[in-house]
Write a protein that holds these residues in place. Structure first.
Motif, PDB file in Angstrom:
ATOM      1  N   CYS A  68       0.819  -1.214   0.000  1.00  0.00           N
ATOM      2  CA  CYS A  68       0.000   0.000   0.000  1.00  0.00           C
ATOM      3  C   CYS A  68       0.854   1.266   0.000  1.00  0.00           C
ATOM      4  CB  CYS A  68      -0.926   0.015   1.217  1.00  0.00           C
ATOM      5  SG  CYS A  68      -0.038   0.209   2.780  1.00  0.00           S
ATOM      6  N   VAL A  69       2.138   1.145   0.372  1.00  0.00           N
ATOM      7  CA  VAL A  69       2.997   2.325   0.416  1.00  0.00           C
ATOM      8  C   VAL A  69       3.188   2.935  -0.966  1.00  0.00           C
ATOM      9  CG1 VAL A  69       4.208   1.474   2.460  1.00  0.00           C
ATOM     10  CG2 VAL A  69       5.142   0.999   0.191  1.00  0.00           C
ATOM     11  N   TYR A  70       2.919   2.155  -2.008  1.00  0.00           N
ATOM     12  CA  TYR A  70       3.062   2.670  -3.373  1.00  0.00           C
ATOM     13  C   TYR A  70       1.811   3.392  -3.858  1.00  0.00           C
ATOM     14  CZ  TYR A  70       7.112  -0.478  -3.609  1.00  0.00           C
ATOM     15  OH  TYR A  70       8.299  -1.122  -3.371  1.00  0.00           O
ATOM     16  N   ASN A  71       0.740   3.302  -3.090  1.00  0.00           N
ATOM     17  CA  ASN A  71      -0.547   3.863  -3.524  1.00  0.00           C
ATOM     18  C   ASN A  71      -0.821   5.189  -2.822  1.00  0.00           C
ATOM     19  OD1 ASN A  71      -3.132   4.286  -4.458  1.00  0.00           O
ATOM     20  ND2 ASN A  71      -4.072   2.749  -3.128  1.00  0.00           N
ATOM     21  N   ASN A  72      -0.888   6.259  -3.584  1.00  0.00           N
ATOM     22  CA  ASN A  72      -1.185   7.576  -3.030  1.00  0.00           C
ATOM     23  C   ASN A  72      -2.607   8.041  -3.361  1.00  0.00           C
ATOM     24  OD1 ASN A  72       1.383   7.882  -1.904  1.00  0.00           O
ATOM     25  ND2 ASN A  72       2.225   8.691  -3.815  1.00  0.00           N
ATOM     26  N   LYS A  73      -3.421   7.134  -3.867  1.00  0.00           N
ATOM     27  CA  LYS A  73      -4.770   7.499  -4.277  1.00  0.00           C
ATOM     28  C   LYS A  73      -5.597   7.989  -3.090  1.00  0.00           C
ATOM     29  CE  LYS A  73      -8.798   5.681  -6.747  1.00  0.00           C
ATOM     30  NZ  LYS A  73      -9.405   4.473  -7.383  1.00  0.00           N
ATOM     31  N   SER A  74      -6.257   9.123  -3.271  1.00  0.00           N
ATOM     32  CA  SER A  74      -7.155   9.732  -2.269  1.00  0.00           C
ATOM     33  C   SER A  74      -6.433  10.145  -0.997  1.00  0.00           C
ATOM     34  CB  SER A  74      -8.308   8.773  -1.917  1.00  0.00           C
ATOM     35  OG  SER A  74      -9.030   8.413  -3.070  1.00  0.00           O
ATOM     36  N   ASP A  75      -5.114  10.270  -1.054  1.00  0.00           N
ATOM     37  CA  ASP A  75      -4.356  10.663   0.131  1.00  0.00           C
ATOM     38  C   ASP A  75      -4.583  12.144   0.426  1.00  0.00           C
ATOM     39  OD1 ASP A  75      -2.660  10.682   2.257  1.00  0.00           O
ATOM     40  OD2 ASP A  75      -0.826  10.364   1.105  1.00  0.00           O
ATOM     41  N   VAL A  76      -4.946  12.466   1.659  1.00  0.00           N
ATOM     42  CA  VAL A  76      -5.212  13.855   2.033  1.00  0.00           C
ATOM     43  C   VAL A  76      -4.085  14.459   2.870  1.00  0.00           C
ATOM     44  CG1 VAL A  76      -7.710  13.537   1.932  1.00  0.00           C
ATOM     45  CG2 VAL A  76      -6.507  13.164   4.100  1.00  0.00           C
ATOM     46  N   LEU A  77      -3.053  13.667   3.139  1.00  0.00           N
ATOM     47  CA  LEU A  77      -1.974  14.162   3.981  1.00  0.00           C
ATOM     48  C   LEU A  77      -0.937  14.944   3.177  1.00  0.00           C
ATOM     49  CD1 LEU A  77      -1.146  11.085   6.275  1.00  0.00           C
ATOM     50  CD2 LEU A  77      -2.571  13.073   6.804  1.00  0.00           C
ATOM     51  N   PRO A  78      -0.408  16.005   3.764  1.00  0.00           N
ATOM     52  CA  PRO A  78       0.720  16.696   3.127  1.00  0.00           C
ATOM     53  C   PRO A  78       1.966  15.821   3.224  1.00  0.00           C
ATOM     54  CG  PRO A  78       0.329  17.606   5.305  1.00  0.00           C
ATOM     55  CD  PRO A  78      -0.802  16.643   5.041  1.00  0.00           C
ATOM     56  N   SER A  79       2.900  16.018   2.324  1.00  0.00           N
ATOM     57  CA  SER A  79       4.113  15.218   2.299  1.00  0.00           C
ATOM     58  C   SER A  79       5.184  15.823   3.188  1.00  0.00           C
ATOM     59  CB  SER A  79       4.640  15.103   0.860  1.00  0.00           C
ATOM     60  OG  SER A  79       5.882  14.437   0.825  1.00  0.00           O
ATOM     61  N   LEU A  80       5.807  14.991   3.992  1.00  0.00           N
ATOM     62  CA  LEU A  80       6.900  15.453   4.846  1.00  0.00           C
ATOM     63  C   LEU A  80       8.021  16.045   4.012  1.00  0.00           C
ATOM     64  CD1 LEU A  80       8.463  15.556   7.590  1.00  0.00           C
ATOM     65  CD2 LEU A  80       9.250  13.241   7.065  1.00  0.00           C
ATOM     66  N   GLU A  81       8.261  15.460   2.847  1.00  0.00           N
ATOM     67  CA  GLU A  81       9.360  15.903   1.997  1.00  0.00           C
ATOM     68  C   GLU A  81       9.167  17.313   1.464  1.00  0.00           C
ATOM     69  OE1 GLU A  81       9.444  11.701   2.572  1.00  0.00           O
ATOM     70  OE2 GLU A  81       7.826  12.955   1.775  1.00  0.00           O
ATOM     71  N   ASP A  82       7.943  17.822   1.521  1.00  0.00           N
ATOM     72  CA  ASP A  82       7.663  19.187   1.047  1.00  0.00           C
ATOM     73  C   ASP A  82       7.733  20.202   2.177  1.00  0.00           C
ATOM     74  OD1 ASP A  82       7.269  18.178  -1.498  1.00  0.00           O
ATOM     75  OD2 ASP A  82       5.114  17.874  -1.180  1.00  0.00           O
ATOM     76  N   HIS A  83       8.120  19.759   3.361  1.00  0.00           N
ATOM     77  CA  HIS A  83       8.200  20.648   4.519  1.00  0.00           C
ATOM     78  C   HIS A  83       9.584  20.531   5.163  1.00  0.00           C
ATOM     79  CE1 HIS A  83       3.882  20.095   3.936  1.00  0.00           C
ATOM     80  NE2 HIS A  83       3.684  21.199   4.620  1.00  0.00           N
ATOM     81  N   VAL A  84       9.924  21.509   5.941  1.00  0.00           N
ATOM     82  CA  VAL A  84      11.177  21.472   6.703  1.00  0.00           C
ATOM     83  C   VAL A  84      10.806  21.488   8.178  1.00  0.00           C
ATOM     84  CG1 VAL A  84      13.382  22.571   7.186  1.00  0.00           C
ATOM     85  CG2 VAL A  84      12.413  22.693   4.881  1.00  0.00           C
ATOM     86  N   PRO A  85      10.773  20.339   8.828  1.00  0.00           N
ATOM     87  CA  PRO A  85      10.407  20.294  10.247  1.00  0.00           C
ATOM     88  C   PRO A  85      11.405  21.091  11.087  1.00  0.00           C
ATOM     89  CG  PRO A  85      10.404  18.095   9.271  1.00  0.00           C
ATOM     90  CD  PRO A  85      11.063  19.000   8.294  1.00  0.00           C
TER      91      PRO A  85
END
Length: 354
Positions: free
Chosen positions: A60-77
């Protein structure tokens, strides 16, 4: 005629004797079997072996369908970040896992608590009670950690997902160290209850979970030279020693092997910042005050008297599915350190699958 009667009598006696012997042997076998099962049930490695065989598909890690979460990689914690990572594709968090997140958020109001999912989380899942409650904390961020964007170890990640007998556990081990190497901060397992702030601690630290091994459930690696030195060494170790069907390929073993090479004394009880290239190694009493062999103490009615600790590791591999007594140390910790989650689930808190 008398001879036939004697033979019949002897046959009956042998039948009774054989039957009685079989019953005795069956009782002995069942007793030994039960003892073996009890031993197996108390062995965390076997528990996870069974668990992994039942839940070894995490494609399932390959499936991003209907995902509503923002991506960690697009943020700088921010530097003061705590990470939880979910890799089992179960969708959402159960009450025990959500309790761990709330406890971290409650103890660190000025830190960012990042709950990372390797699988897609839909809008329906987001409306589940545990995630709805956690969204109410200003410092809790629910995000997706995208396997496809981990370029340096993408080949290893794919091997783990497709070939490992323990994919969820091994992927979690890879992601925790890659996350800490990339962004720095603190990683916690979902069965860790935080009872004291980490603010007074140095940036780089681990804790021994036993006299001879470093735990991998609670880790702090900064993005500085010290933290990168160790996190990169651990990732190289993970990459070079991957065996899909070998339980020893796991976080604590890997960390301990790397520290043995980097610390001056060979004995873990002697490790400290002075002997481990400025990396702090703390005593188990501060983070693992109850060992895994005594983990059931958390579930039974009674009081737990330990002081000065930062966390309690609930040893989910030993306590999963077990009933939490309402007057147990676990229940008391939950009522105090994750009150919202405990109130949300009430008497059902900690029940298997809830």
């Amino acid at each position: 005629m008398n001879k036939n009667k004697q033979l019949n009598c002897i046959s009956k006696k042998y039948f009774v004797l054989n039957t009685f012997s079989c019953i005795i042997l069956i009782i002995i076998y069942l007793t030994m079997y039960k003892e073996n099962i009890d031993d197996i049930a108390s062995d965390s490695e076997m528990y996870y072996w069974q668990s992994s065989l039942l839940n070894n598909n995490i494609s399932c890690v390959y499936n991003n369908k209907s995902d509503v979460l923002p991506s960690l990689e697009d943020h700088v914690p921010p530097e003061k970040s705590i990470y939880f990572i979910e890799t089992s594709c179960r969708n959402g968090l159960n009450s025990r896992e959500a309790c761990a997140v709330e406890s971290a958020a409650k103890a660190h109001s000025k830190w960012q608590i990042n709950v990372l999912f390797s699988n897609a989380i839909t809008a329906d899942t987001m409306n589940m009670s545990s995630l709805t409650t956690l969204k109410g904390f200003h410092n809790v961020k629910l995000m997706k950690i995208d396997i496809k964007k981990i370029k340096k170890f993408s080949q290893l990640a794919n091997k783990i997902i497709n070939k490992s007998i323990y994919p969820a556990e091994q992927l979690s081990h890879l992601l925790r160290f890659e996350t800490l190497r990339t962004w720095g901060g603190v990683y916690l397992d979902f069965d860790v209850i935080v009872v004291r702030s980490f603010d007074s601690l140095p940036k780089n630290w681990v804790a021994r979970e036993t006299a001879n091994s470093i735990g991998s459930a609670i880790l702090a690696f900064a993005r500085d030279d010290v933290g990168r030195n160790f996190s990169e060494a651990i990732l190289r170790e993970i990459n070079s020693t991957f065996v899909p069907n070998d339980w020893s390929y796991k976080g604590s073993d890997t960390v301990t092997r790397v520290f043995r090479r980097k610390c001056t004394p060979r004995k873990p009880v002697d490790w400290s910042a002075r002997t481990c290239q400025d990396f702090n190694v703390f005593d188990p009493t501060l983070f693992y005050p109850v060992g895994d062999f005594q983990s059931k103490v958390y579930l039974r009615e009674g009081h737990l008297r330990v002081g000065g600790v930062y966390t309690h590791h609930m040893w989910n591999q030993k306590t999963k599915g077990a009933i939490i007594h309402k007057d147990s140390p676990y229940a008391r910790l939950a009522r105090r350190f994750c009150p919202r989650i405990y109130k949300t689930f009430g008497q059902m808190f900690g029940e298997d699958g809830i």
